[in-house]
Design a protein around this motif. Structure first.
Motif, PDB file in Angstrom:
ATOM      1  N   ILE A   1      59.038  25.040  39.772  1.00 12.17           N
ATOM      2  CA  ILE A   1      58.705  23.652  40.123  1.00 12.17           C
ATOM      3  C   ILE A   1      58.921  23.378  41.613  1.00 12.17           C
ATOM      4  N   ARG A   2      57.930  22.718  42.206  1.00 10.01           N
ATOM      5  CA  ARG A   2      57.911  22.482  43.650  1.00 10.01           C
ATOM      6  C   ARG A   2      58.285  21.037  43.964  1.00 10.01           C
ATOM      7  N   PRO A   3      59.063  20.802  45.025  1.00 12.47           N
ATOM      8  CA  PRO A   3      59.314  19.423  45.465  1.00 12.47           C
ATOM      9  C   PRO A   3      57.992  18.709  45.752  1.00 12.47           C
ATOM     10  N   GLY A   4      57.898  17.483  45.280  1.00 11.17           N
ATOM     11  CA  GLY A   4      56.683  16.706  45.502  1.00 11.17           C
ATOM     12  C   GLY A   4      55.517  17.114  44.631  1.00 11.17           C
ATOM     13  N   GLY A   5      55.756  18.014  43.673  1.00  6.02           N
ATOM     14  CA  GLY A   5      54.676  18.506  42.826  1.00  6.02           C
ATOM     15  C   GLY A   5      54.287  17.511  41.740  1.00  6.02           C
ATOM     16  N   ILE A   6      53.097  17.715  41.190  1.00  8.72           N
ATOM     17  CA  ILE A   6      52.634  16.889  40.071  1.00  8.72           C
ATOM     18  C   ILE A   6      52.376  17.806  38.877  1.00  8.72           C
ATOM     19  N   TYR A   7      52.898  17.406  37.741  1.00  9.87           N
ATOM     20  CA  TYR A   7      52.901  18.261  36.547  1.00  9.87           C
ATOM     21  C   TYR A   7      52.317  17.510  35.361  1.00  9.87           C
ATOM     22  N   LEU A   8      51.735  18.279  34.449  1.00 12.08           N
ATOM     23  CA  LEU A   8      51.188  17.726  33.214  1.00 12.08           C
ATOM     24  C   LEU A   8      52.027  18.220  32.038  1.00 12.08           C
ATOM     25  N   ASP A   9      52.632  17.288  31.316  1.00 11.43           N
ATOM     26  CA  ASP A   9      53.272  17.622  30.041  1.00 11.43           C
ATOM     27  C   ASP A   9      52.293  17.191  28.961  1.00 11.43           C
ATOM     28  N   ALA A  10      51.587  18.165  28.397  1.00  8.72           N
ATOM     29  CA  ALA A  10      50.491  17.864  27.475  1.00  8.72           C
ATOM     30  C   ALA A  10      50.978  17.480  26.083  1.00  8.72           C
ATOM     31  N   THR A  11      52.262  17.673  25.820  1.00  6.35           N
ATOM     32  CA  THR A  11      52.859  17.341  24.519  1.00  6.35           C
ATOM     33  C   THR A  11      54.218  16.697  24.766  1.00  6.35           C
TER      34      THR A  11
ATOM     35  N   ILE B   1      61.648  18.668  33.970  1.00  8.17           N
ATOM     36  CA  ILE B   1      60.732  18.868  35.098  1.00  8.17           C
ATOM     37  C   ILE B   1      61.080  17.915  36.238  1.00  8.17           C
ATOM     38  N   LEU B   2      61.305  16.649  35.904  1.00  2.95           N
ATOM     39  CA  LEU B   2      61.627  15.643  36.922  1.00  2.95           C
ATOM     40  C   LEU B   2      62.942  15.953  37.630  1.00  2.95           C
ATOM     41  N   ALA B   3      63.876  16.558  36.888  1.00  5.00           N
ATOM     42  CA  ALA B   3      65.190  16.852  37.460  1.00  5.00           C
ATOM     43  C   ALA B   3      65.216  18.143  38.274  1.00  5.00           C
ATOM     44  N   ALA B   4      64.161  18.952  38.166  1.00  3.79           N
ATOM     45  CA  ALA B   4      64.180  20.298  38.760  1.00  3.79           C
ATOM     46  C   ALA B   4      63.940  20.316  40.263  1.00  3.79           C
TER      47      ALA B   4
ATOM     48  N   GLY C   1      56.173  14.542  23.268  1.00  4.85           N
ATOM     49  CA  GLY C   1      57.194  14.492  22.219  1.00  4.85           C
ATOM     50  C   GLY C   1      58.241  13.450  22.541  1.00  4.85           C
ATOM     51  N   TYR C   2      59.503  13.884  22.562  1.00  2.34           N
ATOM     52  CA  TYR C   2      60.556  12.928  22.883  1.00  2.34           C
ATOM     53  C   TYR C   2      61.146  13.169  24.260  1.00  2.34           C
ATOM     54  N   GLY C   3      60.328  13.768  25.135  1.00  2.00           N
ATOM     55  CA  GLY C   3      60.581  13.704  26.573  1.00  2.00           C
ATOM     56  C   GLY C   3      61.531  14.720  27.150  1.00  2.00           C
ATOM     57  N   GLY C   4      62.020  15.661  26.343  1.00  2.00           N
ATOM     58  CA  GLY C   4      63.001  16.611  26.848  1.00  2.00           C
ATOM     59  C   GLY C   4      62.493  17.464  27.989  1.00  2.00           C
ATOM     60  N   HIS C   5      61.310  18.041  27.835  1.00  2.00           N
ATOM     61  CA  HIS C   5      60.767  18.891  28.893  1.00  2.00           C
ATOM     62  C   HIS C   5      60.363  18.072  30.122  1.00  2.00           C
ATOM     63  N   THR C   6      59.792  16.891  29.911  1.00  2.00           N
ATOM     64  CA  THR C   6      59.437  16.026  31.037  1.00  2.00           C
ATOM     65  C   THR C   6      60.664  15.686  31.871  1.00  2.00           C
ATOM     66  N   GLN C   7      61.744  15.351  31.196  1.00  2.00           N
ATOM     67  CA  GLN C   7      62.993  15.012  31.889  1.00  2.00           C
ATOM     68  C   GLN C   7      63.490  16.190  32.734  1.00  2.00           C
TER      69      GLN C   7
END
Length: 283
Positions: free
Chosen positions: A17-27, A37-40, A29-35
């Motif tokens: 994961i890159r600073p300032g990057g934009i990512y797609l969480d296609a599933t 990614i944002l913290a990385a 769910g209850y946000g675990g992976h999205t959270q």
């Protein structure tokens, strides 16, 4: 919230994961992976998709402090089309999230008595009850065999047609159990497990949606952007393996799928069958 994101360390490190990057969480769910990614990395943005409106509503509350960095989109990932966006990374966790499984009224599990529903998107009309109570025997047997890899599919379909109508998950599971030989009935896996998987896949058109997504998603990546896909059964994993390998613009990064370590399985038994595959866009 009881949902534990699967293979989270492996997925996040694999995405680079890159600073300032934009990512797609296609599933989402209850946000675990999205959270995660944002913290990385700092200043990361996520577009988060889910066809379960309840999942989006829950995440808008649970991730309220992150909402300025998340754009939510309700719908099936096969129908998503980014507008003038290319992503630094894309993820999809293809498992039914644990909150859906543990919500009896959604009808995904025969551990609870509930109506035969199984819709991930509650706005669609077809339910598991519609299929079980109205489809012809041959068609039922075909989906049990194809999507559940159930070798007693014809025998089970015959029993279902003889015994219907069914209203609840437990009624159906009991009928399936009584349609198979005794030794099969008391095997390690409940005899209804594969049939319920097949019904869920058919209700939600999971495999056809995945095929569409795998054709489209690589084109949404920036050069050097990565895609990570987590699957939970052989039918999904086969599609993911071939979809990533056969893309003319992706280089596969995982010769063999990454699987959970013993310590993760001990904390989250549902992770046992998870497989992660990664690829990177090179042109």
């Amino acid at each position: 919230m009881n949902h534990i994101p699967v293979l989270s360390n492996e997925l996040i490190s694999g995405l680079a994961i890159r600073p300032g990057g934009i990512y797609l969480d296609a599933t989402l769910g209850y946000g675990g992976h999205t959270q995660l990614i944002l913290a990385a990395a700092p200043d990361v943005k996520v577009i988060a998709i889910d066809q379960d409106e309840q999942a989006i509503t829950n995440c808008q509350t649970s991730l309220v402090h992150e909402n300025s960095n998340i754009e939510f989109w309700h719908g099936n990932f096969a129908n998503y089309q980014p507008e003038n966006i290319q992503f630094d990374g894309i993820i999809a966790d293809l498992g039914v999230n644990s909150v859906q499984l543990d919500t009896p009224e959604r009808g995904f599990s025969f551990r609870y008595e509930a109506k035969l529903d199984m819709r991930m998107n509650q706005q669609q009309t077809i339910t598991a009850a519609e299929i079980i109570n109205h489809w012809e025997e041959t068609k039922l047997a075909n989906i049990f065999y194809t999507y559940g890899e159930e070798r007693l599919s014809r025998r089970i379909a015959r029993k279902i047609v003889e015994s219907r109508p069914f209203e609840t998950t437990t009624q159906l599971a009991e009928a399936i159990a009584h349609s198979v030989p005794r030794k099969y009935r008391y095997a390690r896996i409940h005899p209804a497990t594969r049939v319920f998987q097949a019904l869920r896949i058919e209700v939600n058109q999971e495999l056809s949606s995945l095929e569409i997504f795998l054709k489209k998603a690589p084109n949404w990546l920036k050069i050097g952007g990565r895609i990570g896909m987590i699957s939970f059964h052989s039918l999904e994993d086969r599609l993911v393996k071939h979809g990533l390998r056969d893309s003319s613009i992706l280089q596969v990064l995982t010769k063999k799928p990454i699987q959970p370590q013993d310590h993760e399985i001990s904390m989250n038994p549902r992770a046992r069958s998870a497989k992660l595959r990664l690829a990177e866009r090179y042109c």
